[in-house]
Write a protein that holds these residues in place. Structure first.
Motif, PDB file in Angstrom:
ATOM      1  N   MET A   1       0.833  -1.198   0.000  1.00  0.00           N
ATOM      2  CA  MET A   1       0.000   0.000   0.000  1.00  0.00           C
ATOM      3  C   MET A   1       0.872   1.253   0.000  1.00  0.00           C
ATOM      4  O   MET A   1       1.907   1.294   0.653  1.00  0.00           O
ATOM      5  CB  MET A   1      -0.874   0.022   1.249  1.00  0.00           C
ATOM      6  N   ASN A   2       0.441   2.294  -0.748  1.00  0.00           N
ATOM      7  CA  ASN A   2       1.222   3.519  -0.770  1.00  0.00           C
ATOM      8  C   ASN A   2       0.827   4.425   0.376  1.00  0.00           C
ATOM      9  O   ASN A   2      -0.166   4.202   1.076  1.00  0.00           O
ATOM     10  CB  ASN A   2       1.080   4.224  -2.128  1.00  0.00           C
ATOM     11  N   ALA A   3       1.606   5.488   0.549  1.00  0.00           N
ATOM     12  CA  ALA A   3       1.410   6.372   1.693  1.00  0.00           C
ATOM     13  C   ALA A   3       0.053   7.075   1.624  1.00  0.00           C
ATOM     14  O   ALA A   3      -0.608   7.262   2.647  1.00  0.00           O
ATOM     15  CB  ALA A   3       2.537   7.391   1.751  1.00  0.00           C
ATOM     16  N   GLU A   4      -0.365   7.466   0.415  1.00  0.00           N
ATOM     17  CA  GLU A   4      -1.644   8.168   0.291  1.00  0.00           C
ATOM     18  C   GLU A   4      -2.807   7.258   0.686  1.00  0.00           C
ATOM     19  O   GLU A   4      -3.739   7.696   1.367  1.00  0.00           O
ATOM     20  CB  GLU A   4      -1.846   8.667  -1.138  1.00  0.00           C
ATOM     21  N   PHE A   5      -2.742   5.990   0.280  1.00  0.00           N
ATOM     22  CA  PHE A   5      -3.804   5.064   0.647  1.00  0.00           C
ATOM     23  C   PHE A   5      -3.811   4.824   2.158  1.00  0.00           C
ATOM     24  O   PHE A   5      -4.874   4.762   2.780  1.00  0.00           O
ATOM     25  CB  PHE A   5      -3.650   3.734  -0.098  1.00  0.00           C
ATOM     26  N   ASP A   6      -2.634   4.688   2.739  1.00  0.00           N
ATOM     27  CA  ASP A   6      -2.553   4.520   4.193  1.00  0.00           C
ATOM     28  C   ASP A   6      -3.172   5.722   4.915  1.00  0.00           C
ATOM     29  O   ASP A   6      -3.859   5.567   5.931  1.00  0.00           O
ATOM     30  CB  ASP A   6      -1.101   4.346   4.635  1.00  0.00           C
ATOM     31  N   GLU A   7      -2.907   6.922   4.379  1.00  0.00           N
ATOM     32  CA  GLU A   7      -3.496   8.134   4.972  1.00  0.00           C
ATOM     33  C   GLU A   7      -5.018   8.097   4.854  1.00  0.00           C
ATOM     34  O   GLU A   7      -5.738   8.480   5.788  1.00  0.00           O
ATOM     35  CB  GLU A   7      -2.940   9.369   4.267  1.00  0.00           C
ATOM     36  N   MET A   8      -5.512   7.624   3.716  1.00  0.00           N
ATOM     37  CA  MET A   8      -6.951   7.524   3.504  1.00  0.00           C
ATOM     38  C   MET A   8      -7.580   6.547   4.495  1.00  0.00           C
ATOM     39  O   MET A   8      -8.617   6.842   5.107  1.00  0.00           O
ATOM     40  CB  MET A   8      -7.232   7.082   2.060  1.00  0.00           C
ATOM     41  N   VAL A   9      -6.959   5.402   4.683  1.00  0.00           N
ATOM     42  CA  VAL A   9      -7.476   4.410   5.632  1.00  0.00           C
ATOM     43  C   VAL A   9      -7.522   4.995   7.042  1.00  0.00           C
ATOM     44  O   VAL A   9      -8.510   4.848   7.771  1.00  0.00           O
ATOM     45  CB  VAL A   9      -6.629   3.125   5.603  1.00  0.00           C
ATOM     46  N   ALA A  10      -6.441   5.678   7.420  1.00  0.00           N
ATOM     47  CA  ALA A  10      -6.374   6.250   8.773  1.00  0.00           C
ATOM     48  C   ALA A  10      -7.456   7.302   8.978  1.00  0.00           C
ATOM     49  O   ALA A  10      -8.113   7.346  10.025  1.00  0.00           O
ATOM     50  CB  ALA A  10      -4.989   6.850   9.021  1.00  0.00           C
ATOM     51  N   LEU A  11      -7.669   8.165   7.969  1.00  0.00           N
ATOM     52  CA  LEU A  11      -8.688   9.208   8.098  1.00  0.00           C
ATOM     53  C   LEU A  11     -10.086   8.604   8.122  1.00  0.00           C
ATOM     54  O   LEU A  11     -10.944   9.026   8.916  1.00  0.00           O
ATOM     55  CB  LEU A  11      -8.565  10.209   6.949  1.00  0.00           C
ATOM     56  N   PHE A  12     -10.317   7.608   7.278  1.00  0.00           N
ATOM     57  CA  PHE A  12     -11.638   6.973   7.254  1.00  0.00           C
ATOM     58  C   PHE A  12     -11.889   6.192   8.543  1.00  0.00           C
ATOM     59  O   PHE A  12     -13.049   6.090   8.983  1.00  0.00           O
ATOM     60  CB  PHE A  12     -11.776   6.078   6.029  1.00  0.00           C
ATOM     61  N   LYS A  13     -10.853   5.664   9.151  1.00  0.00           N
ATOM     62  CA  LYS A  13     -11.036   5.014  10.453  1.00  0.00           C
ATOM     63  C   LYS A  13     -11.472   6.042  11.497  1.00  0.00           C
ATOM     64  O   LYS A  13     -12.378   5.782  12.304  1.00  0.00           O
ATOM     65  CB  LYS A  13      -9.750   4.325  10.901  1.00  0.00           C
ATOM     66  N   ASP A  14     -10.839   7.222  11.473  1.00  0.00           N
ATOM     67  CA  ASP A  14     -11.263   8.296  12.382  1.00  0.00           C
ATOM     68  C   ASP A  14     -12.733   8.642  12.146  1.00  0.00           C
ATOM     69  O   ASP A  14     -13.498   8.881  13.093  1.00  0.00           O
ATOM     70  CB  ASP A  14     -10.405   9.547  12.175  1.00  0.00           C
TER      71      ASP A  14
END
Length: 352
Positions: free
Chosen positions: A1-14
């Motif tokens: 997974m790339n950094a942008e996708f990881d950021e998306m997952v983290a934000l959507f988890k929030d």
């Protein structure tokens, strides 16, 4: 997974945590084709990290007819899909169910629905804070208790809405209660007038916004309103564009006055429409201090008008009153309880 996708997952988890998704619950992601496939994957990953059950329901694209029309969705008349979604506690809507009878049916079953259609950079910038909910709920109570709304501007607007027949549209950016619909991102409150209960003149001026055209007004548009309907549209090209679009639906209900409210999201940027990266246009709709004047359906709030022609027309620099109490003055909120909560306030009180 790339950094942008990881950021998306983290934000959507929030976001899912704001929506109070629990490990014991089920989340459904509603998709159509490959549009926002990255959002679907990220939401499924985020739900997995929480420990909730999750699945994606992918449907064929809908034939919406007119570009920008509302109410016709990939879920329209698909009973099997509707019954499937009723089994979920939270539905992530990536297809735009707004103003559809299927959305209302799901809400009536207690399903929480979160619409997510904006670009990721807009979601990040306008991401909700817990304090947004209290500010929007304060606005909601003001609207709920008011009998009349009046708004004006220096271009000649002076229009009055009679209130009380319909409930309040509450958007603070997360769906945290049974049957709650919300939109990521958002932050405003609105309602519809009593049937036939709008009279006056609305003058849109340069810089006001025409949705779904995604364009700024270039010259004044004069709208005459009688008995809750626009009876005359005058002006130059923008007025002609609005009228021809509305006429194309061949539905006189397109001229009805829809919801009215004001924006509270100080993270929204009025100028963002100029960058052509908007999908639904929540920057304009939720911009702090705007007055969101709308035409078309009121079915979202329980009314009988379900015309597919819906125009949201955010206006800058307006003044708005509820029962002669000043709420917005020249585009600025004057009530302390609805003003932005500062970072210093968070640090002192330990709030987000």
């Amino acid at each position: 997974m790339n950094a942008e996708f990881d950021e998306m997952v983290a934000l959507f988890k929030d976001e899912l945590e704001l929506c109070k998704l629990k490990p014991t619950e089920t989340m459904a992601v509603l998709t159509s084709g490959e549009i926002r496939a990255d959002y679907a994957k990220a939401f499924l990953n985020a739900a997995s990290q929480i420990g909730a059950n999750a699945f994606e329901l992918k449907l064929p694209s809908a034939n919406r007819g007119h570009t920008g029309s509302f109410g016709i969705t990939p879920l329209t008349d698909n009973r099997v899909a509707v019954e499937c979604l009723k089994k979920a506690d939270l539905v992530i809507d990536l297809v735009l169910l707004l103003f559809s009878k299927e959305q209302l049916e799901l809400q009536n079953e207690g399903v929480r629905i979160l619409m997510v259609v904006e670009p990721f950079d807009v979601i990040k910038r306008m991401f909700p804070k817990e304090s947004d909910k209290q500010r929007v709920l304060y606005a909601t109570e003001l609207l709920r208790n008011a009998k009349e709304l009046r708004f004006t501007n220096q271009s000649g607007t002076d229009v009055r809405y009679q209130l009380g027949q319909y409930p309040i549209l509450i958007e603070y950016g997360f769906a945290d209660e049974p049957g709650k619909w919300d939109h990521l991102p958002s932050c405003f409150s609105a309602t519809s007038s009593n049937d036939g209960g709008v009279e006056g003149i609305v003058v849109m001026d340069k810089g006001d916004i025409l949705f779904p055209f995604n364009r700024y007004v270039q010259e004044p548009i004069h709208l005459t309103i009688n008995n809750g309907y626009v009876t005359k549209i005058e002006g130059g090209f923008d007025a002609m564009l609005m009228k021809e679009y509305m006429d194309s639906f061949k539905d006189p209900r397109a001229y009805a006055i829809s919801h009215i409210g004001w924006g509270l999201n100080e993270r929204a940027q009025w100028h963002s429409l100029a960058f052509d990266n908007q999908v639904f246009g929540m920057d304009g709709r939720a911009f702090y201090g705007n007055v969101l004047f709308s035409l078309g359906p009121n079915s979202e709030l329980g009314g009988s008008n379900d015309t597919p022609c819906h125009l949201d027309l955010p206006m800058k620099n307006c003044t708005l009153y509820l029962d002669d109490t000043l709420i917005v003055k020249d585009g600025d909120i004057v009530i302390d309880e609805m003003k932005p909560v500062t970072s210093q306030h968070y640090e002192v009180h330990g709030k987000k």
